[in-house]
Design a protein around this motif. Structure first.
Motif, PDB file in Angstrom:
ATOM      1  N   VAL A 119       4.135   6.843  -6.684  1.00  0.00           N
ATOM      2  CA  VAL A 119       3.556   6.324  -5.446  1.00  0.00           C
ATOM      3  C   VAL A 119       4.680   6.147  -4.434  1.00  0.00           C
ATOM      4  O   VAL A 119       5.687   5.498  -4.708  1.00  0.00           O
ATOM      5  CB  VAL A 119       2.835   4.988  -5.685  1.00  0.00           C
ATOM      6  CG1 VAL A 119       2.325   4.410  -4.367  1.00  0.00           C
ATOM      7  CG2 VAL A 119       1.677   5.173  -6.659  1.00  0.00           C
ATOM      8  N   ARG A 143       1.158   5.756  -1.172  1.00  0.00           N
ATOM      9  CA  ARG A 143       0.426   7.025  -1.294  1.00  0.00           C
ATOM     10  C   ARG A 143       0.842   7.739  -2.570  1.00  0.00           C
ATOM     11  O   ARG A 143       2.036   7.893  -2.832  1.00  0.00           O
ATOM     12  CB  ARG A 143       0.702   7.905  -0.079  1.00  0.00           C
ATOM     13  CG  ARG A 143      -0.037   9.248  -0.079  1.00  0.00           C
ATOM     14  CD  ARG A 143       0.267  10.013   1.210  1.00  0.00           C
ATOM     15  NE  ARG A 143       1.689  10.301   1.299  1.00  0.00           N
ATOM     16  CZ  ARG A 143       2.249  11.384   0.778  1.00  0.00           C
ATOM     17  NH1 ARG A 143       1.514  12.274   0.106  1.00  0.00           N
ATOM     18  NH2 ARG A 143       3.553  11.605   0.921  1.00  0.00           N
ATOM     19  N   VAL A 144      -0.131   8.194  -3.352  1.00  0.00           N
ATOM     20  CA  VAL A 144       0.147   8.918  -4.601  1.00  0.00           C
ATOM     21  C   VAL A 144       0.697  10.298  -4.245  1.00  0.00           C
ATOM     22  O   VAL A 144       0.050  11.075  -3.546  1.00  0.00           O
ATOM     23  CB  VAL A 144      -1.125   9.063  -5.463  1.00  0.00           C
ATOM     24  CG1 VAL A 144      -0.819   9.864  -6.725  1.00  0.00           C
ATOM     25  CG2 VAL A 144      -1.688   7.694  -5.824  1.00  0.00           C
ATOM     26  N   THR A 145       1.929  10.593  -4.723  1.00  0.00           N
ATOM     27  CA  THR A 145       2.577  11.867  -4.407  1.00  0.00           C
ATOM     28  C   THR A 145       2.580  12.842  -5.571  1.00  0.00           C
ATOM     29  O   THR A 145       2.621  14.051  -5.373  1.00  0.00           O
ATOM     30  CB  THR A 145       4.038  11.634  -3.970  1.00  0.00           C
ATOM     31  OG1 THR A 145       4.734  10.935  -5.017  1.00  0.00           O
ATOM     32  CG2 THR A 145       4.082  10.808  -2.690  1.00  0.00           C
ATOM     33  N   VAL A 191      -6.443   8.008 -10.565  1.00  0.00           N
ATOM     34  CA  VAL A 191      -6.030   8.188  -9.173  1.00  0.00           C
ATOM     35  C   VAL A 191      -5.936   9.679  -8.879  1.00  0.00           C
ATOM     36  O   VAL A 191      -5.922  10.501  -9.787  1.00  0.00           O
ATOM     37  CB  VAL A 191      -4.671   7.504  -8.886  1.00  0.00           C
ATOM     38  CG1 VAL A 191      -4.774   6.003  -9.053  1.00  0.00           C
ATOM     39  CG2 VAL A 191      -3.585   8.057  -9.804  1.00  0.00           C
ATOM     40  N   SER A 192      -5.835  10.025  -7.590  1.00  0.00           N
ATOM     41  CA  SER A 192      -5.703  11.426  -7.190  1.00  0.00           C
ATOM     42  C   SER A 192      -4.555  11.553  -6.191  1.00  0.00           C
ATOM     43  O   SER A 192      -4.193  10.590  -5.507  1.00  0.00           O
ATOM     44  CB  SER A 192      -7.008  11.938  -6.572  1.00  0.00           C
ATOM     45  OG  SER A 192      -7.397  11.128  -5.470  1.00  0.00           O
ATOM     46  N   THR A 193      -3.985  12.749  -6.109  1.00  0.00           N
ATOM     47  CA  THR A 193      -2.862  12.998  -5.206  1.00  0.00           C
ATOM     48  C   THR A 193      -3.281  12.730  -3.760  1.00  0.00           C
ATOM     49  O   THR A 193      -4.392  13.084  -3.351  1.00  0.00           O
ATOM     50  CB  THR A 193      -2.371  14.446  -5.358  1.00  0.00           C
ATOM     51  OG1 THR A 193      -2.047  14.684  -6.735  1.00  0.00           O
ATOM     52  CG2 THR A 193      -1.146  14.694  -4.509  1.00  0.00           C
ATOM     53  N   SER A 194      -2.383  12.083  -3.005  1.00  0.00           N
ATOM     54  CA  SER A 194      -2.572  11.706  -1.596  1.00  0.00           C
ATOM     55  C   SER A 194      -3.463  10.476  -1.419  1.00  0.00           C
ATOM     56  O   SER A 194      -3.658  10.019  -0.294  1.00  0.00           O
ATOM     57  CB  SER A 194      -3.140  12.873  -0.768  1.00  0.00           C
ATOM     58  OG  SER A 194      -2.235  13.965  -0.792  1.00  0.00           O
ATOM     59  N   GLN A 195      -3.974   9.930  -2.507  1.00  0.00           N
ATOM     60  CA  GLN A 195      -4.803   8.726  -2.408  1.00  0.00           C
ATOM     61  C   GLN A 195      -3.930   7.512  -2.078  1.00  0.00           C
ATOM     62  O   GLN A 195      -2.820   7.366  -2.567  1.00  0.00           O
ATOM     63  CB  GLN A 195      -5.529   8.485  -3.736  1.00  0.00           C
ATOM     64  CG  GLN A 195      -6.374   7.217  -3.763  1.00  0.00           C
ATOM     65  CD  GLN A 195      -6.986   6.966  -5.137  1.00  0.00           C
ATOM     66  OE1 GLN A 195      -6.929   7.826  -6.016  1.00  0.00           O
ATOM     67  NE2 GLN A 195      -7.550   5.798  -5.335  1.00  0.00           N
ATOM     68  N   GLU A 196      -4.431   6.649  -1.200  1.00  0.00           N
ATOM     69  CA  GLU A 196      -3.730   5.403  -0.881  1.00  0.00           C
ATOM     70  C   GLU A 196      -4.183   4.316  -1.850  1.00  0.00           C
ATOM     71  O   GLU A 196      -5.386   4.120  -2.064  1.00  0.00           O
ATOM     72  CB  GLU A 196      -3.998   4.977   0.562  1.00  0.00           C
ATOM     73  CG  GLU A 196      -3.278   5.835   1.591  1.00  0.00           C
ATOM     74  CD  GLU A 196      -3.215   5.160   2.955  1.00  0.00           C
ATOM     75  OE1 GLU A 196      -3.911   4.139   3.138  1.00  0.00           O
ATOM     76  OE2 GLU A 196      -2.481   5.657   3.826  1.00  0.00           O
ATOM     77  N   VAL A 197      -3.207   3.630  -2.450  1.00  0.00           N
ATOM     78  CA  VAL A 197      -3.520   2.612  -3.451  1.00  0.00           C
ATOM     79  C   VAL A 197      -2.681   1.369  -3.200  1.00  0.00           C
ATOM     80  O   VAL A 197      -1.612   1.419  -2.586  1.00  0.00           O
ATOM     81  CB  VAL A 197      -3.244   3.140  -4.880  1.00  0.00           C
ATOM     82  CG1 VAL A 197      -4.198   4.244  -5.249  1.00  0.00           C
ATOM     83  CG2 VAL A 197      -1.797   3.613  -5.008  1.00  0.00           C
ATOM     84  N   THR A 209       0.856  -1.186   0.000  1.00  0.00           N
ATOM     85  CA  THR A 209       0.000   0.000   0.000  1.00  0.00           C
ATOM     86  C   THR A 209       0.895   1.239   0.000  1.00  0.00           C
ATOM     87  O   THR A 209       1.825   1.345   0.802  1.00  0.00           O
ATOM     88  CB  THR A 209      -0.905   0.024   1.238  1.00  0.00           C
ATOM     89  OG1 THR A 209      -1.740  -1.137   1.223  1.00  0.00           O
ATOM     90  CG2 THR A 209      -1.778   1.271   1.239  1.00  0.00           C
TER      91      THR A 209
END
Length: 562
Positions: free
Chosen positions: A299, A288-290, A327-333, A286
């Motif tokens: 990520v 985080r999108v930076t 996806v979007s910035t700060s999203q956890e993937v 997991t």
């Protein structure tokens, strides 16, 4: 005797006065302060001449006048006598002439001169250089822009002369040149004591978009944003503030330019040293999108370790969509590790791999032969695209729409948005294709009609149309065509017009073509087969019986059997 003496004295004094040479106007002469009254100093310049000078001309900018009775001063003689019989003199002009002589000598030797800033003008300040007024441009006040110069006003300090023009009365000076010279000396001394790898304390002086300037005790070093932390830092203000004391390492020193590069992350453990052990290939983590770009998304797996999810690895189905729509910035993937390059410090990640291949999932849930339902997403010249479970499409080819009509005609019955049912006929996971058939929902009427029919069998058909080249017939709902040459064994009977629509005739099956869905029929082949069978049963070529006799016997025998 006394009268003669008086005349002699007068004559001597007259001759003495003639002998005295009156000083030229426009020259500098010496005088003595006789008195101070009404804000003026009365000065005797000799030659039986006195003049008055305002007290302010004896004051330095920002200070009280420094003058007393009995002081000897130099003044500038403008005129020998004015309307009141006094000499017109000026201390300020005398100081200016004196100053210009002194300043010209200093300029020739490139020496520093002392002065005081005493006023503001457009584009800079005015400086008193001991009688001469010079211009100090705003850009020459300090090494960095000065917002408030109040603290520098009326203080005697050194300046460097940049330009002089006595005829025009112009002098341009610089305070910045003096500071840069002293800073260069100080910088050289400090830089000489530093070595690459040294760890020192510094104070953050300034923060920019690309980094921070740190004061190392008289010399500044640049702490670039990429050397602040192992993780991505969008702006230095995220981790630093002006005035903060920080511990930094000297990364590089350029002896020629005396520029110092600093680093903070070098004092911390490098996370890339263990990245291969911590993130094995095909492992799922997991992150985080930076950052999002046109070619993918970055990520962060942990501070200092980022991987790129290329746009081609983001979605199984959204091929030409900007990453920002997935996806979007700060999203956890959740991402899968696809490749690691420790030398280039790169990690390739996959987003779609954690979601499963939708074509493989579909094949498991809907094997070939399964009936599915979906919306018509698109209509093309070669078929229909139907939306299926898993956000994927299946295609109904023109040839799979209807059993009896051409695909071009049958596709006219459909519009985008229609909900249709179809049967899965093929799933190609490698090519990401799903083939569907609408006509398969009803079963194959050709296959059903010819299920019990074999090649060589005799079937009864009904004439449906008479053509020049033959006749069209129908067998169990299936259309077929008997060519003129197959209408009879006898050439004279190969005439389509001898048949009528609705006639029922027997024909031999010569071919069953499932690909073209055509049944090959021939009356001629039936007759030849019957003749052959009759000869075999009722006669031979040696019996002497005619063909008519044999056929008659065969027909009679057949009639007896019935």
């Amino acid at each position: 005797m006394s009268a003669n003496a008086s005349m002699e004295d007068f004559e001597a004094l007259l001759n003495e006065s003639f002998e005295l040479v009156t000083p030229d106007e426009g020259s500098v002469v010496k005088g003595t302060v006789l008195a101070i009254e009404a804000g003026q100093a009365i000065i005797d310049i000799g030659y039986k001449m006195e003049g008055r000078v305002e007290l302010k001309e004896f004051a330095k900018p920002g200070h009280a006048p420094e003058i007393e009775v009995g002081d000897e001063v130099e003044v500038y003689l403008e005129r020998v006598e004015n309307a009141r019989g006094e000499a017109v003199i000026s201390r300020e002009k005398a100081r200016r002439e004196e100053a210009w002589d002194r300043l010209e000598k200093a300029a020739d030797k490139e020496e520093r001169v002392n002065g005081a800033i005493f006023g503001r003008v457009k584009g800079g300040f005015t400086v008193d250089l001991g009688g001469a007024v010079a211009f100090l441009p705003g850009s020459q006040v300090d090494v960095r822009p000065v917002r408030d110069a109040t603290a520098l006003m009326h203080i005697e300090q050194p300046f460097q002369i940049l330009k002089m023009d006595r005829r025009r009365g112009n002098i341009v000076v610089s305070r910045r040149a003096i500071l840069e010279e002293s800073r260069a000396e100080q910088r050289a001394e400090i830089v000489g004591k530093l070595a690459e790898g040294d760890v020192v304390d510094g104070v953050v002086k300034n923060i920019t978009e690309y980094g921070a300037f740190v004061d190392l005790g008289g010399v500044d070093g640049l702490l670039h944003v990429t050397d602040m932390a192992w993780r991505r830092v969008n702006h230095p203000s995220e981790i630093l503030s002006i005035g903060e004391t920080v511990k930094v390492q000297v990364v590089k020193i350029n002896k020629e330019t005396q520029r110092i590069s600093l680093g903070m992350k070098q004092l911390l453990e490098d996370p890339w040293a263990v990245v291969e052990q911590r993130y094995p290939l095909e492992s799922v983590h997991t992150g985080r999108v930076t950052n999002i770009t046109d070619y993918g998304a970055f990520v962060e797996l942990e501070p200092g370790v980022e991987g790129l999810v290329h746009v081609s690895e983001m979605s199984w189905t959204k091929k030409n969509v900007h990453p920002g729509k997935i996806v979007s910035t700060s999203q956890e993937v959740e991402v899968m590790v696809l490749e690691i390059d420790t030398v280039k410090r790169r990690v390739s990640l996959g987003l779609k791999q954690t979601q499963g291949n939708p074509w493989e999932n579909f094949e498991t849930a809907f094997p070939v032969g399964t009936e599915v339902e979906g919306e018509v997403k698109n209509i093309t010249e070669f078929g229909l695209f139907v939306g299926l479970e898993g956000d994927i499409d299946g295609m109904v080819h023109l040839s799979d729409i209807d059993w009896n009509r051409s695909g071009e005609d049958a596709i006219q019955d459909f519009q985008k948005g229609d909900i249709v049912k179809a049967v899965v006929t093929d799933v190609d996971t490698d090519k990401e294709r799903i083939s569907l058939s609408i006509k398969a929902l009803e079963g194959d009427p050709f296959a059903e009609a010819t299920a019990g029919v074999k090649r060589g069998a005799v079937v009864t058909v009904e004439v449906t149309s008479i053509e020049d080249g033959g006749i069209e017939v129908e067998y169990d709902g299936m259309k077929s065509f008997i060519r003129r040459s197959d209408l009879s064994r006898d050439r004279s009977e190969q005439r389509p017009e001898r048949f009528s629509v609705g006639d029922k005739i027997d024909a031999r099956v010569t071919n069953i073509d499932k690909s073209t869905r055509r049944l090959g029929l021939s009356i001629k082949a039936r007759e030849i087969a019957e003749e052959k069978e009759a000869v075999e049963q009722y006669g031979s070529s040696d019996s002497g019986a005619s063909l008519g006799d044999i056929l008659g016997a065969a027909l009679k025998g057949k009639g007896d059997d019935d």
